[in-house]
Design a protein around this motif. Structure first.
Motif, PDB file in Angstrom:
ATOM      1  N   VAL A 115      12.971  30.615  -5.069  1.00  0.00           N
ATOM      2  CA  VAL A 115      13.176  31.988  -5.111  1.00  0.00           C
ATOM      3  C   VAL A 115      11.701  32.919  -5.017  1.00  0.00           C
ATOM      4  O   VAL A 115      11.549  33.861  -4.577  1.00  0.00           O
ATOM      5  N   TRP A 116      10.662  32.046  -5.963  1.00  0.00           N
ATOM      6  CA  TRP A 116       9.401  32.764  -5.882  1.00  0.00           C
ATOM      7  C   TRP A 116       8.878  32.777  -4.268  1.00  0.00           C
ATOM      8  O   TRP A 116       8.352  33.681  -4.039  1.00  0.00           O
ATOM      9  N   PHE A 117       9.228  31.879  -3.658  1.00  0.00           N
ATOM     10  CA  PHE A 117       8.655  31.559  -2.371  1.00  0.00           C
ATOM     11  C   PHE A 117       9.250  32.839  -1.368  1.00  0.00           C
ATOM     12  O   PHE A 117       8.548  33.229  -0.542  1.00  0.00           O
ATOM     13  N   GLY A 118      10.832  32.735  -1.656  1.00  0.00           N
ATOM     14  CA  GLY A 118      11.329  33.500  -0.654  1.00  0.00           C
ATOM     15  C   GLY A 118      10.889  35.056  -1.049  1.00  0.00           C
ATOM     16  O   GLY A 118      10.766  35.845  -0.053  1.00  0.00           O
TER      17      GLY A 118
ATOM     18  N   SER B 153       5.223  37.945   3.928  1.00  0.00           N
ATOM     19  CA  SER B 153       3.559  37.326   4.601  1.00  0.00           C
ATOM     20  C   SER B 153       3.841  36.631   5.935  1.00  0.00           C
ATOM     21  O   SER B 153       3.124  37.006   6.637  1.00  0.00           O
ATOM     22  N   ILE B 154       5.051  35.725   6.038  1.00  0.00           N
ATOM     23  CA  ILE B 154       5.266  34.960   7.393  1.00  0.00           C
ATOM     24  C   ILE B 154       5.414  36.098   8.449  1.00  0.00           C
ATOM     25  O   ILE B 154       4.801  36.158   9.444  1.00  0.00           O
ATOM     26  N   PHE B 155       6.399  37.036   8.157  1.00  0.00           N
ATOM     27  CA  PHE B 155       6.800  37.960   9.209  1.00  0.00           C
ATOM     28  C   PHE B 155       5.705  38.953   9.390  1.00  0.00           C
ATOM     29  O   PHE B 155       5.404  39.219  10.436  1.00  0.00           O
ATOM     30  N   ASN B 156       4.880  39.374   8.498  1.00  0.00           N
ATOM     31  CA  ASN B 156       3.465  40.178   8.844  1.00  0.00           C
ATOM     32  C   ASN B 156       2.746  39.288   9.902  1.00  0.00           C
ATOM     33  O   ASN B 156       2.162  39.803  10.962  1.00  0.00           O
ATOM     34  N   LEU B 157       2.353  37.933   9.493  1.00  0.00           N
ATOM     35  CA  LEU B 157       1.615  37.249  10.354  1.00  0.00           C
ATOM     36  C   LEU B 157       2.122  36.964  11.803  1.00  0.00           C
ATOM     37  O   LEU B 157       1.410  37.207  12.868  1.00  0.00           O
ATOM     38  N   VAL B 158       3.509  36.840  12.121  1.00  0.00           N
ATOM     39  CA  VAL B 158       4.048  36.605  13.185  1.00  0.00           C
ATOM     40  C   VAL B 158       4.122  37.878  13.778  1.00  0.00           C
ATOM     41  O   VAL B 158       3.866  37.995  15.142  1.00  0.00           O
ATOM     42  N   MET B 159       4.658  38.905  13.226  1.00  0.00           N
ATOM     43  CA  MET B 159       5.339  40.002  13.952  1.00  0.00           C
ATOM     44  C   MET B 159       3.951  41.134  14.337  1.00  0.00           C
ATOM     45  O   MET B 159       4.130  41.607  15.132  1.00  0.00           O
ATOM     46  N   ARG B 160       3.113  41.147  13.342  1.00  0.00           N
ATOM     47  CA  ARG B 160       1.998  42.065  13.581  1.00  0.00           C
ATOM     48  C   ARG B 160       0.879  41.574  13.782  1.00  0.00           C
ATOM     49  O   ARG B 160       0.280  42.240  14.680  1.00  0.00           O
ATOM     50  N   SER B 161       0.750  40.470  13.857  1.00  0.00           N
ATOM     51  CA  SER B 161      -0.772  39.733  14.075  1.00  0.00           C
ATOM     52  C   SER B 161      -0.449  38.736  15.399  1.00  0.00           C
ATOM     53  O   SER B 161      -1.527  38.357  15.760  1.00  0.00           O
TER      54      SER B 161
ATOM     55  N   ALA C  87       1.824  29.976  10.903  1.00  0.00           N
ATOM     56  CA  ALA C  87       2.251  30.744   9.647  1.00  0.00           C
ATOM     57  C   ALA C  87       2.945  30.154   8.475  1.00  0.00           C
ATOM     58  O   ALA C  87       2.314  30.420   7.394  1.00  0.00           O
ATOM     59  N   PHE C  88       3.454  29.203   9.219  1.00  0.00           N
ATOM     60  CA  PHE C  88       4.525  28.563   7.968  1.00  0.00           C
ATOM     61  C   PHE C  88       3.416  27.417   7.183  1.00  0.00           C
ATOM     62  O   PHE C  88       3.503  26.982   6.113  1.00  0.00           O
ATOM     63  N   THR C  89       2.694  26.975   8.080  1.00  0.00           N
ATOM     64  CA  THR C  89       1.330  26.094   7.489  1.00  0.00           C
ATOM     65  C   THR C  89       0.235  26.923   6.496  1.00  0.00           C
ATOM     66  O   THR C  89       0.224  26.379   5.468  1.00  0.00           O
ATOM     67  N   ILE C  90       0.246  28.074   6.924  1.00  0.00           N
ATOM     68  CA  ILE C  90      -0.579  28.605   6.159  1.00  0.00           C
ATOM     69  C   ILE C  90       0.067  29.134   4.773  1.00  0.00           C
ATOM     70  O   ILE C  90      -0.554  29.113   3.602  1.00  0.00           O
ATOM     71  N   ILE C  91       1.550  29.581   4.783  1.00  0.00           N
ATOM     72  CA  ILE C  91       2.165  29.924   3.642  1.00  0.00           C
ATOM     73  C   ILE C  91       2.277  28.768   2.828  1.00  0.00           C
ATOM     74  O   ILE C  91       2.623  28.648   1.677  1.00  0.00           O
ATOM     75  N   GLY C  92       2.614  27.447   3.643  1.00  0.00           N
ATOM     76  CA  GLY C  92       3.034  26.421   2.798  1.00  0.00           C
ATOM     77  C   GLY C  92       1.994  25.741   2.099  1.00  0.00           C
ATOM     78  O   GLY C  92       2.110  25.071   1.092  1.00  0.00           O
TER      79      GLY C  92
END
Length: 365
Positions: free
Chosen positions: A29-32, A38-46, A53-58
């Motif tokens: 829940v906390w991660f979601g 943050s994952i979508f910002n990294l992928v979609m915007r940057s 992105a998953f490695t960074i967040i993981g």
């Protein structure tokens, strides 16, 4: 002796499944809630690749797990003792001559073990994971390695009565090279001296500044004197330099030893801040929360003696809510200087611990 060992083993083995369940659910829940954006910002915007992105967040997972381990411990002890009470196993143990304090040995061992695990993760894994995540994010966004050194460093030097004496600003520092140096000196009576230099070096406790200017201001803020210099030596800079070198990583990325060293450096010139002290004390108080909630959760699980319903989950939710409200509010009060930083870090554990001890006392009668 064999029976007692079997009792401890029996109760302890009951803890692990609800512990892992609680950690998994709350971490998910906390991660979601916090990390997917943050994952979508990294992928979609940057334009960062999905795997990066998953490695960074993981890499933020160890930090989240440290926060959720006490929840899993609390849930485990509440559910286990709620079930033992509902199945009348606690009554059977008590009628066999085993005191309730003796039954509490199992959650005590469980709390100590999870506290050690939490402390180990927080000290050995979280700082490295946070630093690695920061480097990968810089690499993903800017397609280059993170530059070494320290940028935009500010250090305030205070006297014994906490009056501000000097302020140091360094635009960039790497090894012994200084760039864009500004020093504000308030030690002169009714005079302020400002030293500005484009570059300089650190050498054996001294700053050697090159090609700069010195401005002297009177009490009414009028500039009374401007002096140019080719070379200016500022002695006695050991504390400032140690603080500069130690601040290459943020306090969030430091383990307890590194943070304690950094705090000691700042204490020499009365420059330590409340937020650093709260974070330092939390290095111990947060892992020990596992032990506190384990000892508090066991008697709480016995409040609904004949209930096999969700009473354990209800109590767990109430105590978790109380704990994190206390942690957030006391931490904010400690950082603002409203209460002592030590009290701010230990207040949640103290309240939950006292609550558990009171219930334990009445249940053990």
């Amino acid at each position: 002796m064999i029976a007692i060992k079997l009792l401890d083993s029996y109760i302890a083995n009951e803890f692990w499944q609800p512990l892992l369940f609680g950690i998994g659910i709350v971490t998910g829940v906390w991660f979601g809630a916090d990390q997917l954006r943050s994952i979508f910002n990294l992928v979609m915007r940057s334009g960062v690749p999905w795997n990066m992105a998953f490695t960074i967040i993981g890499l933020h997972l160890p930090e989240i797990i440290v926060m959720t381990i006490p929840i899993g411990v609390l849930l485990g002890t509440l559910l286990v003792f709620n079930r033992l009470s509902g199945d009348s196993e606690i009554i059977a143990l008590r009628t066999s001559g085993i005191s309730f304090y003796r039954i509490m040995v199992a959650p005590l061992i469980f709390g100590i073990a999870t506290s050690i695990v939490s402390f180990g993760i927080n000290e050995a894994i979280v700082p490295i994971a946070n630093r690695t995540s920061k480097k990968l994010e810089f690499l993903a966004l800017y397609k280059s390695e993170m530059p070494g050194g320290q940028a935009n460093f500010t250090y305030m030097e205070r006297g014994k009565n906490l009056t501000l004496e000097r302020v140091f600003y360094i635009g960039y520092f790497n090894e012994n090279q200084l760039r864009n140096v500004i020093v504000l000196d308030f030690t002169r009576d009714k005079m302020v001296q400002i030293v500005c230099a484009a570059s300089g070096i650190w050498n054996r406790g001294e700053w050697i500044l090159d090609k700069g200017r010195t401005y002297v201001l009177s009490g009414d803020s009028d500039i009374t004197r401007i002096m140019r210099f080719d070379t200016l030596v500022i002695p006695g800079m050991k504390n400032v330099q140690e603080a500069l070198q130690s601040s290459n990583v943020s306090p969030k990325e430091m383990n307890m030893m590194e943070l304690s060293h950094y705090v000691d450096i700042l204490k020499r010139t009365n420059s330590v801040t409340n937020d650093l002290m709260v974070r330092l004390y939390q290095k111990i108080s947060q892992p020990l929360a596992c032990l506190i909630v384990a000892l508090a959760g066991a008697p709480l699980g016995l409040l609904g003696r004949r209930s096999r319903s969700n009473i354990g989950l209800i109590y767990s939710a109430i105590v978790v809510f109380l704990y994190y409200v206390l942690q957030s509010s006391s931490g904010a009060l400690g950082e603002a200087g409203r209460i002592n930083p030590f009290s701010a870090a230990w207040l949640p554990n103290t309240v939950i611990g006292v609550l558990g001890l009171v219930i334990l006392y009445f249940k053990a009668k």
